[in-house]
Write a protein that holds these residues in place. Structure first.
Motif, short mmCIF file in Angstrom:
data_model
loop_
_atom_site.label_atom_id
_atom_site.label_comp_id
_atom_site.label_asym_id
_atom_site.label_seq_id
_atom_site.Cartn_x
_atom_site.Cartn_y
_atom_site.Cartn_z
N ALA A 283 0.68 -1.10 0.16
CA ALA A 283 -0.26 -0.12 0.22
C ALA A 283 0.47 1.21 0.17
N THR A 284 1.69 1.61 0.69
CA THR A 284 2.59 2.01 0.92
C THR A 284 4.30 2.92 0.68
N ARG A 285 4.55 1.51 -0.31
CA ARG A 285 5.45 1.47 -0.15
C ARG A 285 6.34 0.78 -1.69
N LEU A 286 5.47 0.21 -2.16
CA LEU A 286 5.16 -0.54 -3.57
C LEU A 286 5.86 0.10 -4.87
N PRO A 287 4.77 1.36 -4.76
CA PRO A 287 4.26 2.39 -5.58
C PRO A 287 6.34 3.39 -5.91
N ALA A 288 6.50 3.17 -4.59
CA ALA A 288 7.77 4.00 -4.77
C ALA A 288 8.75 3.59 -4.83
N THR A 289 9.19 2.16 -4.71
CA THR A 289 9.86 1.66 -4.75
C THR A 289 10.28 1.08 -5.99
N TYR A 290 9.32 0.71 -7.53
CA TYR A 290 8.87 0.34 -8.56
C TYR A 290 9.35 1.58 -9.18
N ALA A 291 8.87 2.61 -8.69
CA ALA A 291 9.07 4.03 -10.12
C ALA A 291 10.81 3.99 -9.70
N ALA A 292 11.61 4.03 -8.31
CA ALA A 292 13.37 4.16 -8.58
C ALA A 292 13.54 3.14 -9.25
N VAL A 293 13.46 1.78 -9.38
CA VAL A 293 13.51 0.37 -9.93
C VAL A 293 13.78 0.84 -11.56
N ARG A 294 12.50 0.74 -12.08
CA ARG A 294 11.80 1.58 -13.21
C ARG A 294 12.90 2.44 -13.94
N ALA A 295 13.12 3.12 -13.16
CA ALA A 295 13.94 4.65 -13.60
C ALA A 295 15.77 4.91 -14.04
N SER A 296 15.92 3.78 -13.12
CA SER A 296 17.54 2.98 -13.17
C SER A 296 17.75 2.13 -14.46
N LEU A 297 16.51 1.22 -14.51
CA LEU A 297 16.67 -0.04 -15.42
C LEU A 297 16.78 0.97 -16.97
N ASP A 298 15.90 2.39 -16.69
CA ASP A 298 15.67 2.99 -17.86
C ASP A 298 16.80 3.63 -18.17
N ALA A 299 17.29 3.81 -17.08
CA ALA A 299 19.21 4.72 -17.41
C ALA A 299 19.79 3.86 -18.03
N LEU A 300 20.18 2.52 -16.96
CA LEU A 300 20.65 0.98 -17.78
C LEU A 300 20.50 1.14 -19.57
N ALA A 301 19.34 1.02 -19.38
CA ALA A 301 18.67 0.64 -21.28
C ALA A 301 19.11 1.96 -22.15
N GLU A 302 19.49 3.01 -21.48
CA GLU A 302 20.35 4.12 -22.85
C GLU A 302 21.14 3.74 -21.64
N ALA A 303 22.39 4.24 -22.06
CA ALA A 303 23.35 3.25 -21.46
C ALA A 303 23.65 2.25 -22.19
N ARG A 304 23.34 1.86 -22.40
CA ARG A 304 23.33 0.02 -23.04
C ARG A 304 22.05 -0.61 -24.15
N PRO A 305 22.32 0.39 -24.97
CA PRO A 305 21.31 -0.02 -26.22
C PRO A 305 20.34 -0.44 -26.99
N GLY A 306 21.69 -1.53 -26.76
CA GLY A 306 21.31 -3.41 -27.41
C GLY A 306 21.07 -3.74 -26.13
N PHE A 307 21.04 -3.56 -25.05
CA PHE A 307 20.56 -4.57 -24.04
C PHE A 307 19.86 -5.01 -23.95
N ALA A 308 19.16 -6.53 -23.86
CA ALA A 308 18.12 -7.00 -23.34
C ALA A 308 17.77 -8.47 -22.97
N PRO A 309 17.86 -8.66 -21.29
CA PRO A 309 18.21 -9.67 -20.94
C PRO A 309 17.52 -10.84 -21.21
N LYS A 310 17.71 -11.75 -21.54
CA LYS A 310 16.38 -13.34 -21.48
C LYS A 310 16.65 -13.25 -19.96
N THR A 311 17.38 -13.57 -19.92
CA THR A 311 17.74 -14.28 -17.98
C THR A 311 18.00 -12.70 -16.45
N LEU A 312 17.34 -12.95 -15.53
CA LEU A 312 16.70 -12.03 -14.69
C LEU A 312 17.26 -13.25 -13.03
#
Length: 320
Positions: free
Chosen positions: A56-85
């Motif tokens: 209720a209180t933390r998931l929306p914020a932590t999701y936003a932070a993680v997604r922003a970090s992943l977006d920055a990663l993807a911008e730095a490596r445009p060809g990166f597309a992970p198959k496994t996590l």
């Protein structure tokens, strides 16, 4: 930034029958533990109600932070597309949801989480919505990584603040060993969180990693205390979120810091905005971390033509 619709709907179903006074008390207890960065041997989300409070209180914020970090990663490596996590300290699957949203072709994910209550909720949320094959594993991030297999993307988000400092170098070393391509670590955007990320960054560079983001260089961090590097994302609060936190404002700002490092170098390096831009009539002042390892403020005015037009559209965390 909002949660993906299937995740938001799943959370709403799980919270539907929880009495508000009970949720509010659980949210206060959880918030106090996080703010104090308690390391008392107890899991922050050992009980089912604590997990509900987190949703209720933390998931929306932590999701936003993680997604922003992943977006920055993807911008730095445009060809990166992970198959496994491989996500260590997975919580309810925050990184899984953000990764699958950004890279829909993700094929398989292994999620290590110590709390049985959190794993149960994470499995429930992902069951009918995530197409990647997911495996949830019970385990402590500091001692249970031996049997895991390497993955294209390894992540560890909002975990280091719960671990004793003496255990961090060994954990980071093991995370890097498990990284087939890229490692992402996200922490709260506090001075203490920044110091943890700096230590991780130094260790990874010494191990031969290439820093992708947020730093446009691998030199020592140019910032000095009391300044610190961090970023922010504004998150809309749902009605239940506001009620659970006794909040009047319909939004909150989640401050975070991260480091993304890879076995492959970034194809190019560009400066990053590391503070909120300050705009005036016909001018904008940006604080930039530069590829040469320096950091400082740079003024753009209308005289700079196209550069000024670009600068006035930039936000905190963007690259120039």
């Amino acid at each position: 930034m909002e949660l993906p619709a299937p995740l938001r709907q799943g959370v709403e179903r799980l919270l539907d029958k929880v009495p508000l006074p009970v949720l509010k008390q659980a949210a206060r207890t959880l918030s106090d533990r996080y703010r104090a960065e308690l390391r008392d041997g107890r899991l922050h989300m050992a009980e089912d109600l604590a997990v509900r409070a987190y949703l209720a209180t933390r998931l929306p914020a932590t999701y936003a932070a993680v997604r922003a970090s992943l977006d920055a990663l993807a911008e730095a490596r445009p060809g990166f597309a992970p198959k496994t996590l491989l996500d260590v300290g997975a919580g309810p699957g925050t990184v899984l949801w953000a990764t699958a949203d950004l890279w829909p072709d993700l094929e398989a994910a292994v999620l290590l989480e110590a709390s049985a209550a959190v794993r149960k909720v994470g499995e429930t949320l992902a069951a009918d919505a995530i197409t990647a094959k997911t495996s949830w594993i019970a385990g402590d991030a500091t001692i249970d990584l031996a049997g895991l297999r390497p993955a294209d993307l390894v992540s560890c988000a909002y975990v280091l603040d719960e671990i004793t400092p003496a255990s961090l170098p060994k954990l980071v070393d093991r995370l890097w060993q498990l990284t087939a391509d890229t490692l992402l670590i996200v922490e709260p955007g506090t001075p203490a969180g920044w110091q943890r990320i700096l230590a991780v960054r130094r260790q990874l560079i010494e191990a031969g990693a290439h820093v992708l983001a947020p730093c446009p260089h691998e030199a020592p961090c140019p910032l000095a205390q009391p300044d610190w590097c961090h970023f922010s994302r504004r998150v809309a609060r749902s009605r239940l979120h506001r009620l659970a936190k006794d909040a009047d404002v319909p939004w909150e700002d989640e401050k975070f810091i991260y480091v993304a490092a890879s076995r492959e170098p970034a194809p190019s390096r560009t400066a990053r905005v590391i503070a909120p831009p300050r705009s005036g009539s016909g001018k904008v002042l940006l604080k930039l971390c530069e590829p040469d390892g320096s950091a400082g403020e740079k003024l753009f005015t209308k005289r700079d033509g196209d550069a000024f037009k670009v600068a006035r559209r930039l936000e905190w965390g963007d690259t120039v």
